[in-house]
Design an enzyme around this catalytic site. Structure first.
Site: not given
Ligand code: CMC
Length: 426
Positions: A266, A307, A365
């Site tokens: 987050h 995101h 971010d």
């Molecule tokens: N790097 C590499 N792969 C990624 C990333 C990333 N940053 N984010 C998602 N993926 C991949 C993930 O491995 C999955 O791949 P597959 O379908 O092959 O298994 C796919 O993309 C979907 O990911 P998810 O985990 O199902 O997506 P989510 O919606 O649950 O997660 C997230 C969203 C923000 C937690 C994630 O993208 C992440 O961990 N990003 C890095 C941390 C980050 O920058 N967070 C800030 C978010 S914005 C600030 C806020 O609003 O608070």
């Protein structure tokens, strides 16, 4: 409510259950499942992927379109034409202020920026290297101790005063935490400065010198706060609402929101971005890190990308990218190795099929981390800046909930533990 109905039938049960379908002013239909419990079943939705936890009129996001509206106004228009305090007013009151209302709101905030002297004593109890988020949680919790007697959360006047105090005092608390960490005297607020100038003055000013704040950096700071002001029912806002649903003190509710914001998935992501850029260290290692992010056996993710809601360019990132260019140019640090790595990483990720297929764009971010670093804000303070910016959103959601009919938040569970069994008597 629309005329549409949803029907579900359960295996082994002749009758289907009819559920009302609710319409928002924009956005998808919402099936009202509240009556399901009377049929002896619950829904299961960890992570709230398909579940609206509340009704709200504050912020709307369309992640596929890359749209973010506060009270109907697009975020890019607010960033171009409004300012942070006006956006705070908008979030709290539902409408933009007229010039007189704006003047009096700014004056009210300005008059509440000082914090009780005992807060500084509490701060002194922390080690200098304590994480600023841990300290911010404590100091905000301490405000709950200061402002508890006589507080009636059912009174709109009391709620408004809590909102004003929180928005006004957050920059002072944030800057106090930083000054404590570097052993410099705490700088009090100066009423002649505007909100963002004051924050930079309290962060970087010293008693021996008068206030001197760069207008470009103050404007950048103001836009950073504005872009973080609210983001509908994210993890920290939902935490504030859940805590508030018990009737808890608003300062304690905001402290719980700050705790939820701290995590790297987050608000902690801007700090994680900088750590990652430092770890990459050199442009020659970017490909190696991109490969690790794509490797399913490696838990590493590219911080600042992706995101939960935006499956398109986050509209805040577009504004942030522009501010990033302006700040780096103003400070003359475009060629700093760290910023060059960031630029290369952004380009490669935007062109890489893995990121394109999964709609993983740079998020807010990614750029905010770079801008804050350029301004001179230390990494550990990044999430504190996010918390400061998000305070009006949290308090507006808390206030919205308490203004209407609300129930204590109490999710159900799918129990998979041991069934009832008797205690063994040996
Ligand atoms: N790097 C590499 N792969 C990624 C990333 C990333 N940053 N984010 C998602 N993926 C991949 C993930 O491995 C999955 O791949 P597959 O379908 O092959 O298994 C796919 O993309 C979907 O990911 P998810 O985990 O199902 O997506 P989510 O919606 O649950 O997660 C997230 C969203 C923000 C937690 C994630 O993208 C992440 O961990 N990003 C890095 C941390 C980050 O920058 N967070 C800030 C978010 S914005 C600030 C806020 O609003 O608070």
């Amino acid at each position: 409510m629309s005329d549409k109905k949803a029907r579900i039938s359960l295996a082994g049960n002749q009758d289907s259950i009819e559920l009302p379908v609710l319409n928002g002013s924009i956005g998808p239909d919402v099936i009202d499942v509240r009556s399901l419990v009377s049929h002896g079943v619950f829904t299961y939705d960890p992570g709230f992927m398909s579940t609206a936890s509340t009704e709200s009129s504050i912020t709307y996001i369309d992640g596929d379109e890359g749209m973010l509206l506060h009270r109907g106004y697009p975020i890019d228009q607010l960033a171009d034409h409004s300012d942070y305090l006006e956006t705070c007013y908008l979030l709290l009151h539902g409408e933009l202020p007229n010039p007189t209302e704006k003047k009096s709101f700014v004056a009210e905030i300005t008059r509440h920026t000082m914090v009780d002297a005992q807060i500084a004593q509490l701060l002194n109890g922390f080690q200098r290297n304590a994480h600023p988020m841990a300290v911010l949680i404590s100091l905000t919790g301490a405000l709950a101790a200061l402002y508890h007697e006589g507080l009636d959360v059912d009174d709109p006047v009391h709620r408004r005063l809590a909102a004003i105090r929180l928005i006004a005092k957050m920059p002072t608390l944030a800057a106090m935490i930083y000054k404590h960490s570097i052993g410099q005297p705490i700088m009090g607020p100066v009423n002649a400065l505007n909100y963002s100038e004051n924050f930079l003055h309290m962060m970087f000013g010293v008693p021996a010198e008068g206030p001197s704040v760069s207008p470009v950096l103050a404007k950048a700071m103001d836009v950073i706060f504005l872009l973080h002001a609210d983001h509908e029912q994210n993890a920290s806002t939902s935490t504030v609402r859940l805590a508030g649903s018990t009737g808890a003190n608003p300062y304690a509710c905001i402290a719980s929101g700050i705790a939820a914001l701290w995590g790297p998935a987050h608000g902690g992501a801007n700090e994680a971005v900088l750590k990652m850029l430092n770890e990459i260290g050199d442009e020659s290692r970017i490909e190696e890190f991109i490969a690790r992010a794509k490797d399913k056996d490696d838990p590493f993710r590219l911080m600042g990308f992706g995101h939960r809601v935006y499956k398109n360019f986050d509209p805040r990132s577009k504004v942030m990218r522009k501010i990033c260019d302006e700040v780096l140019a103003d400070l003359g640090v475009e060629n700093d190795p760290l910023f060059r790595i960031a630029r290369r990483l952004e380009k490669i990720a935007l062109e890489d099929q893995y990121f394109i297929d999964r709609k993983l764009y740079p998020n807010v971010d990614f750029y905010s981390g770079i801008i804050l670093k350029a301004i001179g804000i230390p990494m550990g303070m990044f999430t504190v800046v996010f918390a400061l910016g998000r305070t009006p959103g949290w308090i507006s959601h808390w206030n919205e909930m308490l203004s209407g009919a609300y129930k204590i938040g109490r999710p159900r569970q799918l129990y998979r533990g041991a069934p009832r069994r008797d205690y063994p008597l040996f």
